[in-house]
Enzyme design. Sequence first.
Site, PDB file in Angstrom:
ATOM      1  N   HIS A  64       0.848  -1.251   0.079  1.00 55.24           N
ATOM      2  CA  HIS A  64      -0.162   0.149   0.074  1.00 55.24           C
ATOM      3  C   HIS A  64       0.755   1.328   0.125  1.00 55.24           C
ATOM      4  CE1 HIS A  64      -3.799  -2.186   1.276  1.00 55.24           C
ATOM      5  NE2 HIS A  64      -2.876  -3.227   1.575  1.00 55.24           N
ATOM      6  N   GLU A 142      -8.779  -0.117  -5.543  1.00 56.40           N
ATOM      7  CA  GLU A 142      -9.555  -0.947  -4.674  1.00 56.40           C
ATOM      8  C   GLU A 142     -10.944  -0.477  -4.353  1.00 56.40           C
ATOM      9  OE1 GLU A 142      -7.802  -2.601  -0.643  1.00 56.40           O
ATOM     10  OE2 GLU A 142      -8.378  -0.756  -0.178  1.00 56.40           O
ATOM     11  N   SER A 146     -19.404  -1.162   2.763  1.00 54.87           N
ATOM     12  CA  SER A 146     -20.302  -2.239   3.148  1.00 54.87           C
ATOM     13  C   SER A 146     -21.848  -1.725   3.015  1.00 54.87           C
ATOM     14  CB  SER A 146     -19.884  -2.851   4.415  1.00 54.87           C
ATOM     15  OG  SER A 146     -19.828  -2.012   5.477  1.00 54.87           O
ATOM     16  N   HIS A 180     -11.707  -4.839  -1.392  1.00 51.46           N
ATOM     17  CA  HIS A 180     -10.947  -4.914  -0.095  1.00 51.46           C
ATOM     18  C   HIS A 180     -11.127  -6.012   0.634  1.00 51.46           C
ATOM     19  CE1 HIS A 180     -10.811  -4.038   4.116  1.00 51.46           C
ATOM     20  NE2 HIS A 180      -9.391  -3.167   3.741  1.00 51.46           N
ATOM     21  N   HIS A 207      -8.228  -8.791   0.027  1.00 49.67           N
ATOM     22  CA  HIS A 207      -7.925  -9.352   1.337  1.00 49.67           C
ATOM     23  C   HIS A 207      -8.896 -10.477   1.799  1.00 49.67           C
ATOM     24  CE1 HIS A 207      -6.440  -5.072   1.557  1.00 49.67           C
ATOM     25  NE2 HIS A 207      -5.087  -5.745   2.221  1.00 49.67           N
ATOM     26  N   GLU A 210      -8.086 -12.662   7.416  1.00 50.54           N
ATOM     27  CA  GLU A 210      -6.751 -11.979   7.833  1.00 50.54           C
ATOM     28  C   GLU A 210      -6.776 -12.305   9.353  1.00 50.54           C
ATOM     29  OE1 GLU A 210      -6.176  -7.876   6.916  1.00 50.54           O
ATOM     30  OE2 GLU A 210      -4.096  -8.032   7.928  1.00 50.54           O
TER      31      GLU A 210
HETATM   32  C1  BEZ Z   1     -16.740  -0.203   5.055  1.00 56.52           C
HETATM   33  O1  BEZ Z   1     -17.849  -0.511   4.879  1.00 56.52           O
HETATM   34  O2  BEZ Z   1     -16.277   0.730   4.352  1.00 56.52           O
HETATM   35  C2  BEZ Z   1     -15.929  -0.698   5.932  1.00 56.52           C
HETATM   36  C3  BEZ Z   1     -16.036  -1.847   6.631  1.00 56.52           C
HETATM   37  C4  BEZ Z   1     -14.970  -2.376   7.604  1.00 56.52           C
HETATM   38  C5  BEZ Z   1     -13.835  -1.974   7.652  1.00 56.52           C
HETATM   39  C6  BEZ Z   1     -13.417  -0.969   6.911  1.00 56.52           C
HETATM   40  C7  BEZ Z   1     -14.458  -0.110   5.867  1.00 56.52           C
HETATM   41 FE   FE2 Z   2      -2.992  -5.035   2.861  1.00 57.47          FE
END
Ligand code: BEZ
Ligand code: FE2
Length: 404
Positions: A64, A142, A146, A180, A207, A210
């Site tokens: 990154h 990327e 959600s 992501h 990812h 993890e």
């Molecule tokens: C999101 O919905 O943007 C998100 C959810 C979990 C971790 C990082 C971002």
């Molecule tokens: Fe990463």
Amino acid sequence: MRIITPHYILLEDRVVTNLSVAYDKTIKKIAPYEELLDEFPDAKVTSLRENSLLMPGLINAHVHIEFSGNKTELSYGDFISWLYSVIENREDLINGCSKECMNKAIDQMLRSGITTFGAISSHAMDLEACENAKQNVVFFNELIGSQAAAADALYGDFIARLDSSKAVKREGFYPAVAIHSPYSVHPILVKKALELVKNENLQLTAHFMESQAERDWLDKSSGDFKDFFEQLLKQSNAICDSDEFLSYFDDHKALFTHATKTNEKELDSISKNNQTIIHCPISNRLLGNGALDIKTLNEKNIRWILATDGLSSNYKLDLFEEMKVALFMHTDQPLLTLANQLLKSVTIDAADALGLNTGEIKEGKNADMIVLDLDVEPNEELPIHIILHRYNISKVIINGEDAL
Ligand code: BEZ
Ligand code: FE2
């Protein structure tokens, strides 16, 4: 045409001596020096010193660049605490990483023999630095988000970034897509992006599995992610489970990063689809995510390759350091076998996983090569010595050009 005359050459399965390499953008011929000179009398010749070893340039499939500003800002030891510290410091990290900071990270990779890298780009702040890099770059735009309500806007932003990267026209620069993770990208978005990946034949990464928090959240909507999602995103259930997520990747030659908490079923799906796992041992250790089970991956014939992750979860972008840590982390593996596998994982295997014609000193491959100054004649344990001794890198050649 150029000819380089190293003392030794690291081929796929052996070290050879008394051979030289003729190349332009690609490797044209590997043969004794006199033979090459006869065939290419006008070639520019580079003679190397005693005990020099020519080997393929290294490939760092997951980094990154935008987060290169971190040194001590982020909290290490536990994944969720780290994630909160990323969110808290996000603005400072991104704004604190100027072009100069990103160029420095790219230069650090070059000096450590990395001739190709896969940049996971969250905001396209790193596009210009990657465009101007001497290395080959797979530029993974990327996609994250959600919340269904924000899906259209997020997808629009993602497409705009992807289009900007497609507008870059330079040799060795490949626009690509990163999803992501299963917990942070809504299935609506995953499906749309993967349709595009298929139609446009782009490289794809995500990812995956993890942390224990991710495992618990995707399996049971519980665990350390619960408070995070309830408080920050007003969600009380995971948007997708891991089986559903993986099913979208069926028939995609995807690369999944981390996979330290995968279960048997997930590994069988990854194996069946000939997908690759990207292993970032230093990041896994610093974020409290344990060690990847490479014994099981090898048994299941799953390819894994090594990468550094970003400076947001590492202290350098150096695959020699990463290989050394992996060599000491995976104590259940025979030492020489592991050293061999690690070297392949950052050369020929990484090239194959990324669909690139590089990673090997072989006729027809791109001329991406580095020179290590060994201090003695290599023996059968050379892979171990390369990893332990961090030999000086006196030359870096990318697409046939001197880059260092
Ligand atoms: C999101 O919905 O943007 C998100 C959810 C979990 C971790 C990082 C971002
Ligand atoms: Fe990463």
